[in-house]
Scaffold this active site. Structure first.
Site, PDB file in Angstrom:
ATOM      1  N   LYS A  94       0.802  -1.222   0.000  1.00 28.66           N
ATOM      2  CA  LYS A  94       0.000   0.000   0.000  1.00 28.66           C
ATOM      3  C   LYS A  94       0.841   1.280   0.000  1.00 28.66           C
ATOM      4  O   LYS A  94       0.433   2.295  -0.530  1.00 28.66           O
ATOM      5  CB  LYS A  94      -0.951   0.014   1.196  1.00 28.66           C
ATOM      6  CG  LYS A  94      -2.121  -0.940   1.018  1.00 28.66           C
ATOM      7  CD  LYS A  94      -3.249  -0.616   1.977  1.00 28.66           C
ATOM      8  CE  LYS A  94      -4.485  -1.427   1.653  1.00 28.66           C
ATOM      9  NZ  LYS A  94      -4.324  -2.853   2.007  1.00 28.66           N
ATOM     10  N   GLU A 116      -9.793   7.298   4.000  1.00 26.18           N
ATOM     11  CA  GLU A 116     -10.710   6.420   4.714  1.00 26.18           C
ATOM     12  C   GLU A 116      -9.959   5.116   4.953  1.00 26.18           C
ATOM     13  O   GLU A 116      -9.034   4.781   4.213  1.00 26.18           O
ATOM     14  CB  GLU A 116     -11.972   6.157   3.891  1.00 26.18           C
ATOM     15  CG  GLU A 116     -11.890   4.982   2.914  1.00 26.18           C
ATOM     16  CD  GLU A 116     -10.915   5.194   1.761  1.00 26.18           C
ATOM     17  OE1 GLU A 116     -10.671   6.350   1.375  1.00 26.18           O
ATOM     18  OE2 GLU A 116     -10.379   4.187   1.264  1.00 26.18           O
ATOM     19  N   SER A 382       1.463  -9.905  -1.059  1.00 27.98           N
ATOM     20  CA  SER A 382       1.146  -8.484  -0.887  1.00 27.98           C
ATOM     21  C   SER A 382       1.539  -7.909   0.473  1.00 27.98           C
ATOM     22  O   SER A 382       1.781  -6.711   0.590  1.00 27.98           O
ATOM     23  CB  SER A 382      -0.348  -8.263  -1.135  1.00 27.98           C
ATOM     24  OG  SER A 382      -1.130  -9.089  -0.282  1.00 27.98           O
TER      25      SER A 382
HETATM   26  C1  LIG Z   1      -5.142  -3.875   1.621  1.00 37.74           C
HETATM   27  C2  LIG Z   1      -4.466  -5.153   1.342  1.00 37.74           C
HETATM   28  C3  LIG Z   1      -4.871  -5.988   0.279  1.00 37.74           C
HETATM   29  C4  LIG Z   1      -6.074  -5.724  -0.572  1.00 37.74           C
HETATM   30  O1  LIG Z   1      -6.035  -4.535  -1.325  1.00 37.74           O
HETATM   31  P1  LIG Z   1      -5.793  -4.530  -2.891  1.00 37.74           P
HETATM   32  O2  LIG Z   1      -6.079  -3.125  -3.278  1.00 37.74           O
HETATM   33  O3  LIG Z   1      -6.733  -5.511  -3.515  1.00 37.74           O
HETATM   34  O4  LIG Z   1      -4.385  -4.907  -3.127  1.00 37.74           O
HETATM   35  C5  LIG Z   1      -4.149  -7.143   0.031  1.00 37.74           C
HETATM   36  N1  LIG Z   1      -3.095  -7.496   0.802  1.00 37.74           N
HETATM   37  C6  LIG Z   1      -2.677  -6.731   1.826  1.00 37.74           C
HETATM   38  C7  LIG Z   1      -1.511  -7.179   2.627  1.00 37.74           C
HETATM   39  C8  LIG Z   1      -3.344  -5.540   2.143  1.00 37.74           C
HETATM   40  O5  LIG Z   1      -2.931  -4.786   3.166  1.00 37.74           O
END
Ligand SMILES: *Cc1c(COP(=O)(O)O)cnc(C)c1O
Length: 401
Positions: A94, A116, A382
């Protein structure tokens, strides 16, 4: 950051096929229009690109490694590479987006940042870049989420942000979003609204996808040096709003040799009534200023989603993914809470990496799809799982022996 004009790209009006656009109240028109008219020019200047790249390198810790997971590969008889977004500063992808947006905000002369947040992950990433740049930060968060996510609330406050509780509606993400929009309408001159995924009115989905595209830009270089080919056979990413998937797919969308797989949250089961499998259960509608697929009743009321992972607990998906999935370019597979929990344990014990529960949905695809032994499979990891320890302790008996 590159521009492309091919079939799956955004058009001049902000649409991906039939999805996207900017469905906003009249009062918000000037704010969104200022951004739309300036985002490409700003992000294409040399000074912007230099500062963005420098911060990604020295502050975020990029490039993140592309790691060949040998024991996981052995287990599934294929070649699995993990893109380590979990090693980014603040623990997930993010921050790539919030760094990009704060640099845009500065160049638009904004001094006040709003956001938000649901689980608090985007709120933390926003509070972080506001501290970095010395800008005022107000994060809107549902009162119920504030209660559920107290460590992230504490992090935001420690970083100097004001966390503004929202008591209306179901006291969760969509109510926080409404409050943030109301704030933006009331402060059009000095405020920028940092949206946390490839959602919202045009130009947000495109702008956020460009900032996250650094993920696939790096994968190309890293794969070339590891496999002598700059593309994999398959890329797998989890989809909440879709930003980490957009980043991992971006430079491969027009390459038909690369199969794109989205892992969605099936919660307690796609048909359980407690799920967030938007691309399967969703129908066309408008959410947060964009025409896309969302979970709604026949009367257009949003259905509250459920997922064990707070980051996937969103009733819509970004318009880019709605188009990729609807047109057949990407495939969506729903993963249950239970499957994600099993994938979390497996990665921890096979590779010594504790994934975020969101990312574990992408890992769980390995149980659902067969890959052959010569294929190259990239999974976008992610985020890291430290934030999920409480949930893991509530759900995994082995942790409480
Ligand atoms: C917020 C988040 C997501 C989901 O958000 P996307 O916009 O779909 O990437 C996925 N993995 C992690 C670790 C997150 O913090």
């Amino acid at each position: 950051m590159t521009t492309s004009t091919a079939a799956y790209s955004i058009d001049e009006r902000g649409y991906y096929g039939p999805f996207g656009g900017a469905y906003i109240p009249e009062m918000l028109y000037n704010n969104v229009e200022e951004l739309r008219q300036n985002y490409l020019e700003i992000t294409q200047t040399k000074s912007f690109q230099k500062e963005f790249e420098q911060l990604l390198k020295d502050y975020v810790g990029r490039p993140t490694p592309l790691y060949k997971a040998e024991r996981l590969s052995e287990r599934y008889q294929t070649n699995i590479y993990l893109k380590r977004e979990d090693l980014c500063h603040t623990g997930a992808h993010k921050i790539n987006n919030t760094i990009g947006q704060i640099l845009v905000a500065q160049r638009l002369g904004k001094t006040r940042i709003i956001a938000e947040t649901g689980a608090g992950q985007h709120g933390v990433a926003t509070a972080t870049v506001c501290a970095l740049m010395g800008l005022e930060c107000i994060v809107y968060m549902g009162a119920k989420d504030i209660e559920r996510q107290s460590p992230n609330v504490a992090r935001m406050r420690l970083l100097g942000a004001t966390v503004h509780p929202v008591h209306s509606g179901s006291k969760t993400l969509k109510d926080a979003t409404n409050e943030a929009i109301r704030d933006w309408i009331n402060h059009p001159q000095n405020t920028h609204y940092i949206i946390g995924s490839v959602v919202g009115p045009h130009p947000y989905p495109d702008m956020v996808a460009r900032f996250q595209s650094v993920i696939s830009e790096e994968i190309q270089k890293q794969l070339l040096s590891k496999t002598c080919r700059n593309y994999p056979d398959v890329i797998i990413a989890c989809v909440g709003g879709g930003s980490n998937a957009a980043g991992a797919f971006y430079h491969y969308i027009d390459n038909p040799n690369v199969k794109l797989i989205c892992a969605e949250a099936a919660g307690k089961g796609v048909n359980s009534g407690e799920s967030a499998a938007t691309s399967i259960l969703g129908t066309e509608g408008i959410i947060h200023g964009s025409k896309t697929l969302l979970m709604q009743t026949k009367d257009g009321q949003i259905i509250e989603p459920h997922s064990i992972s707070a980051g996937l607990d969103y009733p819509g998906i970004g318009p880019m993914h709605a188009h990729l999935i609807n047109s057949g370019r990407a495939k969506s597979i729903a993963i249950t809470d239970q499957e994600a929990l099993e994938a979390t344990q497996q990665l921890a014990q096979l590779e010594g990496i504790i994934p975020a529960l969101e990312s574990a949905h992408a890992l769980a695809i390995l149980e659902q799809q067969q890959f052959d032994k010569n294929q190259v499979v990239v999974i976008n990891l992610s985020g890291r799982g430290d934030k999920d320890l409480g949930t893991l302790m509530d759900n995994l008996e082995m942790l409480n022996a």
